[in-house]
Write a protein that holds these residues in place. Structure first.
Motif, short mmCIF file in Angstrom:
data_model
loop_
_atom_site.label_atom_id
_atom_site.label_comp_id
_atom_site.label_asym_id
_atom_site.label_seq_id
_atom_site.Cartn_x
_atom_site.Cartn_y
_atom_site.Cartn_z
N PHE A 1 0.81 -1.22 0.32
CA PHE A 1 0.39 0.42 -0.23
C PHE A 1 1.03 1.33 -0.34
N GLU A 2 2.01 0.99 0.88
CA GLU A 2 2.79 2.49 0.49
C GLU A 2 4.18 2.67 -0.10
N VAL A 3 4.01 1.58 -1.19
CA VAL A 3 4.61 1.88 -2.04
C VAL A 3 3.55 2.25 -3.26
N TYR A 4 2.29 1.95 -2.86
CA TYR A 4 1.27 2.10 -4.31
C TYR A 4 1.51 4.09 -4.23
N ARG A 5 1.56 3.91 -2.52
CA ARG A 5 1.29 5.32 -2.58
C ARG A 5 1.87 6.03 -3.44
N LEU A 6 3.54 6.39 -3.08
CA LEU A 6 4.16 6.60 -2.77
C LEU A 6 4.84 6.75 -4.69
N LEU A 7 4.57 5.85 -5.40
CA LEU A 7 4.65 5.58 -6.79
C LEU A 7 3.64 7.08 -7.31
N ARG A 8 2.32 7.32 -6.87
CA ARG A 8 1.65 8.54 -6.99
C ARG A 8 2.27 9.39 -6.60
N SER A 9 2.59 9.90 -5.51
CA SER A 9 2.52 10.99 -5.27
C SER A 9 3.89 11.27 -5.71
N ASP A 10 5.00 11.25 -5.89
CA ASP A 10 6.48 11.20 -6.37
C ASP A 10 6.65 10.54 -7.00
N TYR A 11 5.81 9.58 -7.60
CA TYR A 11 6.00 9.34 -9.23
C TYR A 11 5.47 10.12 -10.55
#
Length: 505
Positions: free
Chosen positions: A356-366
């Motif tokens: 879930f955190e990787v999913y959110r990070l991909l959207r927010s930072d990349y």
């Protein structure tokens, strides 16, 4: 990411597409002709083809508004097509090697309902995987169909369910020779594909039609390096989501029909019963356009894309902390084929982030949007609209995340998930639908009849289905997973469960 061709695991025979036949879009062309005539509208829809230019609907473009029309002789009628809709559906059937194709404007959910309502009578048995989409359960409840569940193969490492084995389906047929039909997914959400051709041949030996949820397999027809499509495998009906991987608008789908085991007039009658009498021409014309694009460009684009996907997967597997489903190992372990266009990426415990955190990070930072996230997974879908540049963005992002969050000294462990025995079915799905229900704590639910399916993601296999008895094994396991970082589907309070309220309680 350098592209090099990797020999695929399976190469199916490929039926050539008559591209000359598919250069036309009968329905879309008729819409464009109607738009050019600048007709004064005294019919619906109420926006009058965008007459009010101050409306915020104009944000979507004037062509969209002018093509949002209603049935009329020039544009044919969905309920009883005899003109351009009929022509467009016939071309879709030809492309997918079906006898008939029907446009669907309520997604593959409508197609699944149509298949079950067309084939099954109240009380009929339907053999199906335990990890089907909820639309199948809803259709069985409405049609009063008795489910015969078959456990799918379970992936201990990735913590997800795959597809059905031939042997398990055969055992189900042997134990229930009176079953009306077989229902199967081609593929599962994560891309697992059973030996559909062999299962279909087996079912037909017992005069059982094969119904296929092909929501995630609309692209299979267009490459010998992809798994076999439902119609190529000889299935009788398939609900196919062209909007998922075929390029049409969201909610547009198709029902494919072939063979003599299906009453085609009944199929059309059920479709008319389930579909709005104001079927969207935007959705239907997008199916017409997607069909043309797939026919003319699908094989070529997939031939270019498949080696790029293979190279991407190799590169991801070289990133510390990330692993992808491997097609060769997958086939050896489960005797199933993998749809290589599904990007199922496992995040092991050396990465200090959940899925879930990787999913959110991909959207927010990349600025990358994945299809889904699970505790240990992220998953993406590749279509013919994608290319090497797009896949490189995801690859670079994963490499960056690994550099920031990989800890080599952390212990690697797999999800603590398992398959449970299928519980006793005490009530039919239809009986549960109309029964009174109440919520109680799970530790008080032993011996009660579950009123709503309880499941975890992953793997997406229900622990207990509606109408089944709650055993001690289920109570213990549900209490165990309440302490895990896992999505739990059921009541809002994860320690509770809905049960059938018996008289006098």
């Amino acid at each position: 990411m350098r592209c090099r061709l990797i020999k695929p695991l399976d190469i199916k025979s490929f039926t050539a597409i008559d591209t000359d036949k598919h250069r036309f879009t009968p329905l879309f062309d008729a819409l464009k002709l109607y738009e050019s005539q600048k007709v004064t509208s005294f019919d619906v829809p109420g926006h009058k083809r965008g007459l009010d230019e101050q409306s915020e609907l104009y944000y979507y473009g004037s062509s969209v508004l002018r093509h949002d029309v209603n049935s009329m002789p020039q544009l044919d009628n969905y309920d009883n097509p005899k003109g351009v809709i009929k022509e467009a559906q016939a071309l879709l059937a030809d492309l997918y090697l079906a006898d008939e194709a029907h446009f669907l404007v309520n997604g593959t959910t409508e197609g699944i309902q149509t298949m079950i309502f067309s084939i099954c009578k109240p009380g009929d048995k339907l053999i199906l995987p335990r990890n089907v989409h909820k639309s199948v359960l809803n259709a069985m409840a409405l049609a009063d169909v008795t489910p015969i569940y078959v456990s799918p193969e379970f992936d201990i490492k990735f913590g997800i369910a795959h597809n059905l084995s031939y042997d398990h389906v055969k055992a189900a047929i042997d134990n229930h020779p009176d079953a009306r039909a077989i229902f199967i997914m081609n593929p599962t959400y994560f891309g697992a594909v059973s030996d559909l051709k062999a299962i279909t041949e087996l079912a037909h030996q017992h005069d059982m039609p094969v119904l296929v949820d092909e929501a995630h397999g609309a692209h299979f027809r267009f490459s010998p390096h992809l798994p076999i499509s439902s119609m190529e495998a000889g299935a009788d009906m398939a609900a196919t989501s062209l909007h998922k991987t075929g390029g049409s608008f969201t909610q547009s789908s198709a029902l494919l029909v072939r063979g003599d085991l299906i009453d085609k007039r009944k199929v059309k009658s059920v479709i008319n019963m389930l579909t709005s009498t104001s079927a969207s021409y935007l959705l239907m014309s997008s199916l017409d356009i997607a069909r043309k694009n797939l026919a003319l460009n699908g094989p070529r684009k997939f031939e270019q894309l498949m080696p790029v996907i293979q190279t991407f997967k190799q590169a991801v597997n070289a990133i510390p902390g990330f692993h992808m489903l491997d097609g060769k190992a997958f086939k050896e372990l489960y005797q199933q084929q993998l749809d290589e266009s599904k990007l199922t990426i496992y995040i092991d415990s050396t990465i200090d982030l959940s899925g879930f955190e990787v999913y959110r990070l991909l959207r927010s930072d990349y600025n990358i949007q994945m299809e889904l996230a699970e505790p240990n997974l992220i998953m993406g879908i590749v279509s013919i609209a994608d290319n090497e540049e797009v896949l490189n963005r995801l690859l670079n992002a994963l490499q960056s995340i690994s550099k920031l969050h990989h800890q080599a000294d952390r212990e690697v462990h797999s999800p603590v998930l398992k398959q449970l025995a299928i519980p006793e079915q005490a009530m039919s799905l239809r009986e549960v639908l109309y029964a009174d229900k109440r919520a109680i704590n799970i530790e008080e639910a032993l011996g009660e009849i579950c009123a709503e399916s309880l499941m975890i993601y992953p793997p997406g296999i229900p622990i207990v289905m509606a109408g089944e008895c709650i055993s001690q094994e289920i109570v213990d396991y549900w209490q165990f997973i309440n302490n895990q970082p896992i999505i739990k589907i059921g009541t809002e309070n994860s320690n509770q469960v809905y049960i059938i309220e018996k008289r006098g309680q």
